[in-house]
Design an enzyme around this catalytic site. Structure first.
Site, short mmCIF file in Angstrom:
data_model
loop_
_atom_site.label_atom_id
_atom_site.label_comp_id
_atom_site.label_asym_id
_atom_site.label_seq_id
_atom_site.Cartn_x
_atom_site.Cartn_y
_atom_site.Cartn_z
CD GLU A 25 4.52 1.30 -30.06
OE1 GLU A 25 3.80 2.14 -30.40
OE2 GLU A 25 4.52 0.83 -28.89
CE LYS A 87 -2.87 6.07 -29.25
NZ LYS A 87 -3.63 6.64 -28.20
CB VAL A 107 0.80 -2.19 -28.58
CG1 VAL A 107 0.53 -3.67 -28.39
CG2 VAL A 107 2.05 -1.54 -27.90
CG ASP A 139 -9.45 5.12 -22.29
OD1 ASP A 139 -9.26 4.18 -23.14
OD2 ASP A 139 -9.11 6.40 -22.01
CB SER A 141 -5.36 0.03 -24.62
OG SER A 141 -4.77 0.17 -25.80
CB ALA A 142 -7.72 -1.12 -29.34
CG ASP A 143 -2.15 -1.53 -27.22
OD1 ASP A 143 -2.55 -1.21 -28.41
OD2 ASP A 143 -1.57 -0.62 -26.75
CE LYS A 160 5.13 5.94 -19.69
NZ LYS A 160 4.95 5.57 -21.12
N1 PSU Z 1 2.17 3.28 -23.39
C1 PSU Z 1 3.58 3.65 -23.14
N2 PSU Z 1 4.15 4.41 -24.35
C2 PSU Z 1 3.45 4.43 -25.68
C3 PSU Z 1 2.06 3.90 -25.67
C4 PSU Z 1 1.63 3.52 -24.66
O1 PSU Z 1 4.05 3.93 -22.13
O2 PSU Z 1 4.26 4.93 -26.71
C5 PSU Z 1 1.35 4.25 -27.02
C6 PSU Z 1 1.66 2.70 -27.85
O3 PSU Z 1 1.73 2.72 -29.26
C7 PSU Z 1 0.15 1.92 -27.34
C8 PSU Z 1 -0.73 3.06 -27.29
O4 PSU Z 1 -0.22 0.83 -28.14
O5 PSU Z 1 0.00 4.15 -26.77
C9 PSU Z 1 -1.96 2.76 -26.65
O6 PSU Z 1 -3.07 3.86 -26.88
P1 PSU Z 1 -4.26 3.91 -26.27
O7 PSU Z 1 -4.12 3.88 -24.61
O8 PSU Z 1 -4.96 4.86 -26.66
O9 PSU Z 1 -4.80 2.70 -26.69
MN MN Z 2 -8.25 4.49 -24.86
#
Ligand code: PSU
Ligand code: MN
Length: 304
Positions: A25, A87, A107, A139, A141-143, A160
């Site tokens: 990524e 992002k 991701v 909140d 994540s879309a992941d 994390k």
């Molecule tokens: N968690 C980490 N390191 C990162 C990310 C998440 O420990 O770099 C990044 C990754 O690209 C992940 C994104 O897909 O943040 C998730 O962001 P959000 O929580 O806004 O969906």
């Molecule tokens: Mn989010």
């Protein structure tokens, strides 16, 4: 082939010949680490993948093109641009491509573009998940949604503790995502090898990971597989110490009203600031470790 997709020739040839390829990524480059460590790490990760016998394909959006496989110059550009690059999650793709803009893939979008290109395995650091307090902020994540619908194996070091890890596992279970522990029964928590939570299955070899992925394809199942690979013991951090730092970072984020896509980058940067770089070293080492395992798994898959 998607009309907006550019697969770099070396990557395209490897895919066509059934040789091992590992996707990487780019949000981790632009938003996850400071310059120049981000560029050094991204290039070192590609080297580790090559040494293990696979072809790296770092993924990003450049000038509105979906790129599977970047040049060293393109990686340098993304690293230097840092937070100025958007992002890019799933919701950003259409607008960025239509405008011919750049985007650093999370991701989510890395999985999407890897899948379009025909890449089956992807290595990263940590995935996004259900944030603490999500019962009121929503909140998530879309992941996690992407893991539920896009057929790519994602090798990470867990998630994390900035997240609510038990709820993240619940979400993955609901969406039918297998959570595998590499040589462990416990979900690793990124900086630490343990979390007190169980994975679905312990898997001890890259060959077994490859076999599970192959079977997943043969069954015609949609959705990804999450491989959680603990940080090497020599680089792992003290759990009480890092969790106190994370609590402080979350408190600051709440005070400042940080929300939406800013939350994760804010927390990651804060943790790094408070730990004075120790967490950055741990982060770099676990990414190397994941890249190696992903490459070994891609090699094993190509031999099945
Ligand atoms: N968690 C980490 N390191 C990162 C990310 C998440 O420990 O770099 C990044 C990754 O690209 C992940 C994104 O897909 O943040 C998730 O962001 P959000 O929580 O806004 O969906
Ligand atoms: Mn989010």
């Amino acid at each position: 082939m998607n009309q907006y997709l550019d697969v770099n020739p070396e990557v395209a040839q490897a895919i066509a010949q059934g040789r091992p390829v590992v996707a990487l990524e780019s949000t981790i480059i632009s938003h996850g680490m400071p310059y120049p460590q981000n560029v050094e790490t991204a290039l070192a990760v590609e080297k580790i993948i090559r040494e293990a016998g696979a072809v790296p394909a770092t993924i990003a959006i450049l000038g509105g093109r979906l790129k599977a496989g970047l040049t060293a110059e393109e990686i340098e550009y993304l690293g230097k641009q840092g937070q100025k690059v958007t992002k890019a999650s799933r919701r950003d793709l259409s607008a960025l491509v239509a405008r011919g803009a750049d985007g650093a893939t999370t991701v989510t979008t890395t999985m999407m573009i890897a899948h379009m290109a025909g890449i089956k395995i992807f290595a990263t650091g940590g995935i996004g998940g259900v944030h603490r307090g999500a019962e009121t902020t929503m909140d998530i994540s879309a992941d996690l949604e992407e893991l539920g619908q896009t057929d790519v194996m994602v090798v990470c070091a867990g998630a994390k503790a900035i997240l609510d890890l038990p709820l993240t596992l619940e979400y993955l279970e609901t969406h039918g995502v297998p959570v595998l522990g590499y040589q462990t029964e416990e979900l690793p928590a990124f900086y630490t090898r343990t979390s007190g939570l169980s994975v679905d299955y312990r898997v001890d070899t890259p060959q077994e990971l490859a076999q599970i992925l192959k079977t997943h394809h043969q069954l015609g199942l949609k959705g990804g597989i999450l491989v959680t690979n603990p940080i090497p013991a020599e680089y792992s951090m003290d759990a009480a110490e890092i969790n106190a730092v994370i609590d402080q970072a979350i408190a600051e984020a709440n005070q400042l009203g940080i929300h939406g896509k800013e939350t994760t980058p804010f927390l990651l940067a804060k943790v790094k600031e408070i730990t004075g770089g120790d967490s950055l070293q741990a982060n770099i080492r676990l990414v190397f470790n994941n890249a190696r395992l992903a490459a070994q798994t891609a090699v094993a898959y190509s031999e099945l």
